[in-house]
Design a protein around this motif. Structure first.
Motif, PDB file in Angstrom:
ATOM      1  N   GLU A  56       8.381  -3.296   0.738  1.00  0.00           N
ATOM      2  CA  GLU A  56       7.775  -4.303  -0.125  1.00  0.00           C
ATOM      3  C   GLU A  56       8.571  -5.602  -0.103  1.00  0.00           C
ATOM      4  OE1 GLU A  56       7.275  -2.740  -4.008  1.00  0.00           O
ATOM      5  OE2 GLU A  56       5.931  -1.111  -3.388  1.00  0.00           O
ATOM      6  N   ASN A  57       9.878  -5.502   0.168  1.00  0.00           N
ATOM      7  CA  ASN A  57      10.706  -6.714   0.217  1.00  0.00           C
ATOM      8  C   ASN A  57      10.404  -7.586   1.424  1.00  0.00           C
ATOM      9  OD1 ASN A  57      12.065  -6.224  -2.117  1.00  0.00           O
ATOM     10  ND2 ASN A  57      13.926  -5.450  -1.161  1.00  0.00           N
ATOM     11  N   ILE A  58       9.862  -6.986   2.474  1.00  0.00           N
ATOM     12  CA  ILE A  58       9.640  -7.711   3.720  1.00  0.00           C
ATOM     13  C   ILE A  58       8.157  -7.948   3.989  1.00  0.00           C
ATOM     14  CG2 ILE A  58      10.021  -7.681   6.216  1.00  0.00           C
ATOM     15  CD1 ILE A  58      12.570  -8.038   4.590  1.00  0.00           C
ATOM     16  N   ASN A  59       7.349  -6.939   3.796  1.00  0.00           N
ATOM     17  CA  ASN A  59       5.930  -7.016   4.147  1.00  0.00           C
ATOM     18  C   ASN A  59       5.066  -7.156   2.891  1.00  0.00           C
ATOM     19  OD1 ASN A  59       3.429  -6.849   5.359  1.00  0.00           O
ATOM     20  ND2 ASN A  59       3.518  -4.642   5.674  1.00  0.00           N
ATOM     21  N   PRO A  60       4.381  -8.277   2.718  1.00  0.00           N
ATOM     22  CA  PRO A  60       3.556  -8.472   1.518  1.00  0.00           C
ATOM     23  C   PRO A  60       2.158  -7.862   1.630  1.00  0.00           C
ATOM     24  CG  PRO A  60       3.532 -10.462   2.847  1.00  0.00           C
ATOM     25  CD  PRO A  60       4.426  -9.492   3.560  1.00  0.00           C
ATOM     26  N   ILE A  61       1.777  -7.349   2.801  1.00  0.00           N
ATOM     27  CA  ILE A  61       0.426  -6.843   3.017  1.00  0.00           C
ATOM     28  C   ILE A  61       0.381  -5.368   2.621  1.00  0.00           C
ATOM     29  CG2 ILE A  61      -1.453  -6.562   4.671  1.00  0.00           C
ATOM     30  CD1 ILE A  61      -0.110  -8.722   6.382  1.00  0.00           C
ATOM     31  N   ALA A  62      -0.283  -5.086   1.499  1.00  0.00           N
ATOM     32  CA  ALA A  62      -0.287  -3.740   0.941  1.00  0.00           C
ATOM     33  C   ALA A  62      -0.966  -2.736   1.874  1.00  0.00           C
ATOM     34  CB  ALA A  62      -0.979  -3.740  -0.423  1.00  0.00           C
TER      35      ALA A  62
ATOM     36  N   LEU B 107      -0.679   2.078   5.380  1.00  0.00           N
ATOM     37  CA  LEU B 107      -0.938   2.722   6.666  1.00  0.00           C
ATOM     38  C   LEU B 107       0.357   3.266   7.266  1.00  0.00           C
ATOM     39  CD1 LEU B 107      -3.514   0.237   8.254  1.00  0.00           C
ATOM     40  CD2 LEU B 107      -3.963   2.563   7.446  1.00  0.00           C
ATOM     41  N   VAL B 108       1.415   2.474   7.202  1.00  0.00           N
ATOM     42  CA  VAL B 108       2.698   2.921   7.752  1.00  0.00           C
ATOM     43  C   VAL B 108       3.248   4.094   6.940  1.00  0.00           C
ATOM     44  CG1 VAL B 108       5.088   2.267   8.214  1.00  0.00           C
ATOM     45  CG2 VAL B 108       3.244   0.661   8.702  1.00  0.00           C
ATOM     46  N   ARG B 109       3.120   4.027   5.625  1.00  0.00           N
ATOM     47  CA  ARG B 109       3.598   5.119   4.774  1.00  0.00           C
ATOM     48  C   ARG B 109       2.835   6.414   5.068  1.00  0.00           C
ATOM     49  NH1 ARG B 109       6.640   5.037   0.299  1.00  0.00           N
ATOM     50  NH2 ARG B 109       6.481   2.763   0.235  1.00  0.00           N
ATOM     51  N   THR B 110       1.526   6.287   5.258  1.00  0.00           N
ATOM     52  CA  THR B 110       0.712   7.470   5.569  1.00  0.00           C
ATOM     53  C   THR B 110       1.115   8.073   6.912  1.00  0.00           C
ATOM     54  OG1 THR B 110      -1.153   6.540   4.329  1.00  0.00           O
ATOM     55  CG2 THR B 110      -1.641   8.314   5.897  1.00  0.00           C
TER      56      THR B 110
END
Length: 266
Positions: free
Chosen positions: A102-108, A113-116
């Protein structure tokens, strides 16, 4: 004691006794139910130990190191599996960790998708990955390497992302406010604080991958494990024990080296 002559602490004591007895019963059920469900007799396990010890003593000892030189390439292969699998995973996981943070990528959506993806590959054990890949691609060293990369990638991605999120973002915000580009924010703001954790997580994964590399051979994915399995199937128990001892020594030396490297770098 109140005016009616009853002691109010008595019901509380009774409740405490009942609660304690229920706890004991739950613990007893928790311990005994698996044995009942699996139809396993603990006494049979205990009485089997002498036979197990006798079997190992008669068949596995003394270890036979006469063919050791023939196994050196497999030992090197096992070690290189862990090295290559770890550093490829570390590079890919760092990129995915940035995308998940969240500190680097603002696109939820990208973070989700990456977390999944990370959860998917992390929660499938490395042996399952190896078995699937052997079925798809056949027996070979590449299968073991791919299985290691996939299993390690999920673990490191989550570890890196959580570490990045834990880093205080005051310095990052200051760099952004001064017009720094995203690359400058990562290089000058994030990396100096992230590197110690990156080293720790990566070395920890390398230790795990040394063990996993040996196990992968059990399913035909190369390395020293495949010869341990082969020798056991051919009833060459003394040679199998020699390989197991070699593997244990390799793991201990790896842990020792990793500890020294960690102290030297950090």
């Amino acid at each position: 004691m109140n005016s009616s002559g009853h002691n109010p602490s008595v019901p509380l004591q009774q409740m405490s006794v009942i609660k304690r007895r229920l706890t004991y019963m739950m613990v007893l059920v928790f311990i005994t139910f698996p044995f009942i469900y699996l139809k396993v007799n603990p006494l049979e396990i205990l009485t089997a130990y002498p036979s197990i010890v006798s079997f190992f003593g008669e068949n596995f000892f003394p270890p036979d190191f006469s063919g050791f030189k023939n196994y050196v390439p497999l030992i090197i292969e096992t070690l290189l599996f862990a090295v290559v699998g770890t550093y490829i995973s570390a590079i890919l996981a760092f990129i995915l960790g940035l995308a998940m943070s969240e500190n680097i990528n603002p696109i939820a959506l990208v973070r989700w998708l990456v977390r999944t993806f990370s959860s998917l590959v992390r929660n499938i054990p490395v042996l399952v990955w190896a078995s699937l890949l052997v079925y798809i691609f056949g027996i070979g060293s590449m299968v073991g390497l791919l299985a290691l990369i996939l299993a390690t990638l999920g673990f490191l991605t989550r570890s890196y992302a959580e570490t990045i999120d834990d880093i205080a973002d005051t310095k990052l915000e200051a760099l952004k406010a001064n017009g720094a580009s995203p690359i400058q924010v990562i290089v000058n703001g994030l990396m100096p604080e992230f590197i110690p954790s990156w080293v720790n997580w990566t070395l920890f994964s390398f230790e795990i991958n040394i063990r996993a590399s040996a196990i992968l051979g059990m399913v035909g994915a190369g390395g020293i494990g495949i010869m341990i399995q082969t020798n056991i199937r051919l009833f060459k128990y003394q040679e199998a024990l020699a390989l197991i001892i070699t593997l244990v020594i390799l793991i201990l030396l790896t842990e020792f080296a990793v500890t020294k490297i960690r102290k030297a770098i950090l």
